[in-house]
Write a protein that holds these residues in place. Structure first.
Motif, PDB file in Angstrom:
ATOM      1  N   VAL A 106       1.369  -1.149  -0.004  1.00 58.67           N
ATOM      2  CA  VAL A 106       0.206   0.221   0.425  1.00 58.67           C
ATOM      3  C   VAL A 106       0.889   1.162  -0.406  1.00 58.67           C
ATOM      4  O   VAL A 106       1.996   0.930   1.026  1.00 58.67           O
ATOM      5  N   LEU A 107       0.644   2.283  -1.211  1.00 58.58           N
ATOM      6  CA  LEU A 107       1.865   3.475  -1.007  1.00 58.58           C
ATOM      7  C   LEU A 107       1.036   4.525  -0.490  1.00 58.58           C
ATOM      8  O   LEU A 107       1.606   5.320   0.394  1.00 58.58           O
ATOM      9  N   MET A 108      -0.403   4.323   0.282  1.00 60.48           N
ATOM     10  CA  MET A 108      -0.738   5.497   0.330  1.00 60.48           C
ATOM     11  C   MET A 108      -2.121   5.155   1.334  1.00 60.48           C
ATOM     12  O   MET A 108      -3.250   4.728   0.496  1.00 60.48           O
ATOM     13  N   ALA A 109      -2.150   5.957   2.461  1.00 63.63           N
ATOM     14  CA  ALA A 109      -3.159   5.945   3.213  1.00 63.63           C
ATOM     15  C   ALA A 109      -4.626   7.140   3.067  1.00 63.63           C
ATOM     16  O   ALA A 109      -3.698   7.910   3.818  1.00 63.63           O
ATOM     17  N   VAL A 110      -5.430   6.691   3.186  1.00 65.84           N
ATOM     18  CA  VAL A 110      -6.067   8.236   3.027  1.00 65.84           C
ATOM     19  C   VAL A 110      -7.206   8.128   4.029  1.00 65.84           C
ATOM     20  O   VAL A 110      -7.978   7.550   3.968  1.00 65.84           O
ATOM     21  N   GLU A 111      -7.641   9.424   4.863  1.00 67.72           N
ATOM     22  CA  GLU A 111      -8.559   9.647   5.873  1.00 67.72           C
ATOM     23  C   GLU A 111      -8.803  11.244   5.571  1.00 67.72           C
ATOM     24  O   GLU A 111      -8.340  12.136   5.070  1.00 67.72           O
ATOM     25  N   ILE A 112     -10.633  11.416   5.325  1.00 69.36           N
ATOM     26  CA  ILE A 112     -10.760  12.569   5.493  1.00 69.36           C
ATOM     27  C   ILE A 112     -11.931  12.813   6.956  1.00 69.36           C
ATOM     28  O   ILE A 112     -12.554  11.551   7.086  1.00 69.36           O
ATOM     29  N   THR A 113     -12.096  13.921   7.427  1.00 71.82           N
ATOM     30  CA  THR A 113     -12.389  13.649   8.812  1.00 71.82           C
ATOM     31  C   THR A 113     -13.678  13.654   8.350  1.00 71.82           C
ATOM     32  O   THR A 113     -15.070  14.335   8.089  1.00 71.82           O
ATOM     33  N   SER A 114     -14.344  13.332  10.229  1.00 69.71           N
ATOM     34  CA  SER A 114     -15.772  13.139  10.133  1.00 69.71           C
ATOM     35  C   SER A 114     -15.693  14.491  11.001  1.00 69.71           C
ATOM     36  O   SER A 114     -15.373  14.958  11.017  1.00 69.71           O
ATOM     37  N   ARG A 115     -17.588  14.573  10.942  1.00 72.46           N
ATOM     38  CA  ARG A 115     -17.712  15.075  11.924  1.00 72.46           C
ATOM     39  C   ARG A 115     -18.400  14.610  12.855  1.00 72.46           C
ATOM     40  O   ARG A 115     -19.969  14.572  13.525  1.00 72.46           O
ATOM     41  N   ASP A 116     -17.296  13.409  13.923  1.00 70.66           N
ATOM     42  CA  ASP A 116     -17.878  13.129  15.140  1.00 70.66           C
ATOM     43  C   ASP A 116     -16.958  13.416  16.409  1.00 70.66           C
ATOM     44  O   ASP A 116     -15.707  14.394  16.040  1.00 70.66           O
ATOM     45  N   ALA A 134       3.225   0.384  10.797  1.00 71.76           N
ATOM     46  CA  ALA A 134       2.695  -0.212   9.791  1.00 71.76           C
ATOM     47  C   ALA A 134       3.524  -0.007   8.393  1.00 71.76           C
ATOM     48  O   ALA A 134       4.065  -0.794   7.244  1.00 71.76           O
ATOM     49  N   ASP A 135       4.497   0.722   8.443  1.00 70.51           N
ATOM     50  CA  ASP A 135       5.619   1.186   7.376  1.00 70.51           C
ATOM     51  C   ASP A 135       4.758   1.906   5.941  1.00 70.51           C
ATOM     52  O   ASP A 135       5.170   1.508   5.122  1.00 70.51           O
ATOM     53  N   ILE A 136       3.444   2.279   6.026  1.00 75.37           N
ATOM     54  CA  ILE A 136       2.189   2.997   4.899  1.00 75.37           C
ATOM     55  C   ILE A 136       3.117   4.243   4.198  1.00 75.37           C
ATOM     56  O   ILE A 136       3.991   5.210   5.175  1.00 75.37           O
ATOM     57  N   PRO A 137       4.202   4.365   2.952  1.00 79.79           N
ATOM     58  CA  PRO A 137       5.335   5.613   2.995  1.00 79.79           C
ATOM     59  C   PRO A 137       4.831   6.904   3.334  1.00 79.79           C
ATOM     60  O   PRO A 137       4.685   7.797   3.668  1.00 79.79           O
ATOM     61  N   VAL A 138       3.369   6.660   2.429  1.00 78.02           N
ATOM     62  CA  VAL A 138       2.297   8.160   2.771  1.00 78.02           C
ATOM     63  C   VAL A 138       0.892   8.210   3.240  1.00 78.02           C
ATOM     64  O   VAL A 138      -0.001   6.684   3.768  1.00 78.02           O
ATOM     65  N   TYR A 139       0.405   8.815   4.440  1.00 73.37           N
ATOM     66  CA  TYR A 139      -0.474   9.375   4.504  1.00 73.37           C
ATOM     67  C   TYR A 139      -0.940  10.070   4.689  1.00 73.37           C
ATOM     68  O   TYR A 139      -0.803  11.397   4.953  1.00 73.37           O
ATOM     69  N   LEU A 140      -2.260  10.302   4.061  1.00 73.40           N
ATOM     70  CA  LEU A 140      -2.860  11.759   3.605  1.00 73.40           C
ATOM     71  C   LEU A 140      -4.561  11.744   4.136  1.00 73.40           C
ATOM     72  O   LEU A 140      -4.784  11.632   4.755  1.00 73.40           O
ATOM     73  N   PRO A 175       4.872  12.740  -1.965  1.00 69.69           N
ATOM     74  CA  PRO A 175       6.244  12.513  -1.908  1.00 69.69           C
ATOM     75  C   PRO A 175       6.144  11.637  -2.479  1.00 69.69           C
ATOM     76  O   PRO A 175       4.897  10.193  -2.706  1.00 69.69           O
ATOM     77  N   ALA A 176       7.343  10.668  -2.974  1.00 67.58           N
ATOM     78  CA  ALA A 176       7.336   8.583  -3.398  1.00 67.58           C
ATOM     79  C   ALA A 176       6.842   8.574  -2.817  1.00 67.58           C
ATOM     80  O   ALA A 176       6.971   8.222  -1.810  1.00 67.58           O
ATOM     81  N   PRO A 177       6.510   7.247  -2.741  1.00 70.63           N
ATOM     82  CA  PRO A 177       6.137   6.201  -3.997  1.00 70.63           C
ATOM     83  C   PRO A 177       4.896   6.767  -5.074  1.00 70.63           C
ATOM     84  O   PRO A 177       4.219   6.341  -6.194  1.00 70.63           O
ATOM     85  N   VAL A 178       4.243   7.783  -4.460  1.00 71.25           N
ATOM     86  CA  VAL A 178       2.979   8.091  -5.184  1.00 71.25           C
ATOM     87  C   VAL A 178       3.212   9.303  -5.999  1.00 71.25           C
ATOM     88  O   VAL A 178       2.474   9.219  -7.437  1.00 71.25           O
ATOM     89  N   GLY A 179       4.066  10.151  -6.011  1.00 72.11           N
ATOM     90  CA  GLY A 179       3.859  11.468  -6.678  1.00 72.11           C
ATOM     91  C   GLY A 179       3.768  12.293  -7.847  1.00 72.11           C
ATOM     92  O   GLY A 179       3.961  11.995  -9.047  1.00 72.11           O
ATOM     93  N   ILE A 180       2.488  12.184  -6.871  1.00 71.96           N
ATOM     94  CA  ILE A 180       0.869  13.221  -7.273  1.00 71.96           C
ATOM     95  C   ILE A 180       1.133  14.451  -6.852  1.00 71.96           C
ATOM     96  O   ILE A 180       1.665  14.919  -5.789  1.00 71.96           O
ATOM     97  N   THR A 181       0.954  15.497  -7.578  1.00 71.99           N
ATOM     98  CA  THR A 181       0.732  16.721  -7.457  1.00 71.99           C
ATOM     99  C   THR A 181      -1.209  17.114  -6.851  1.00 71.99           C
ATOM    100  O   THR A 181      -1.743  16.912  -8.536  1.00 71.99           O
TER     101      THR A 181
END
Length: 192
Positions: A106-116, A134-140, A175-181
């Protein structure tokens, strides 16, 4: 009562998985830092923000899939269970996996905050620790409370070394390994 931690959890991982397996579809459970947690079901704006991110990922990295609601084994020794809002991995990566996947690949984990009430502890404190261990390279973290994106990266010894935050509207380099702007101007439409 002593609070639960990874060292003295409320229950075993196996017991959590049994409870989660029998929970109604309207309830999303996680097991983080030794505690059973209930994760809010996404509201409309949260779903739209996820779709915005999905479109950006597909446009810039068609070799990757952003899987929604993916269950990952996180924390040290994979003792936690987190259901990400999104997990970015190579196309086909999750084929044949059960409900809870090992985070390797898994290159990136994503969370979008809740209203809780639990979003601060869960998304801003517990999840960076669990995903870092867990060594997931990126957490957004897409934070709807202060209209920012925080990019956690460079996990080392179970902790992310980098965690810059950007206001909605900024160009955000993943950042790498995702590499997206990410062009985040559209997110301003979801500011409260």
């Amino acid at each position: 009562m002593t609070p639960s931690t990874e060292e003295s959890p409320q229950m075993s991982v196996e017991d959590f998985e049994e409870i989660e397996h029998h929970a109604p579809e309207t309830v999303r459970l996680e097991f983080i830092n030794g505690r059973l947690e209930v994760k809010a079901v996404p509201d409309g704006s949260r779903g739209e923000i996820f779709m915005w991110l999905l479109r950006q990922c597909m446009q810039h990295r068609p070799d990757l899939n952003l899987m929604p609601e993916r269950g990952l084994k996180v924390e040290a020794y994979r003792k936690g269970r987190a259901r990400t809002d999104g997990s970015l991995a190579p196309v086909g990566h999750f084929r044949g996996h059960g409900e809870w996947s090992d985070p390797e690949g898994v290159l990136m984990a994503v969370e979008i905050t809740s209203r809780d009430n639990d979003t601060n502890q869960r998304d801003r404190i517990d999840k960076p620790i669990g995903y870092g261990e867990a060594d997931i390279p990126v957490y957004l973290l897409i934070d709807r409370d202060d209209n920012t994106l925080t990019v956690f990266s460079d996990p080392k010894d179970g902790r992310y070394q980098q965690a810059p935050s950007y206001p909605w509207g900024a160009a955000v380099q993943l950042p790498a390994p995702v590499g997206i702007t990410l062009e985040t101007e559209e997110l301003k439409d979801y500011a409260d």
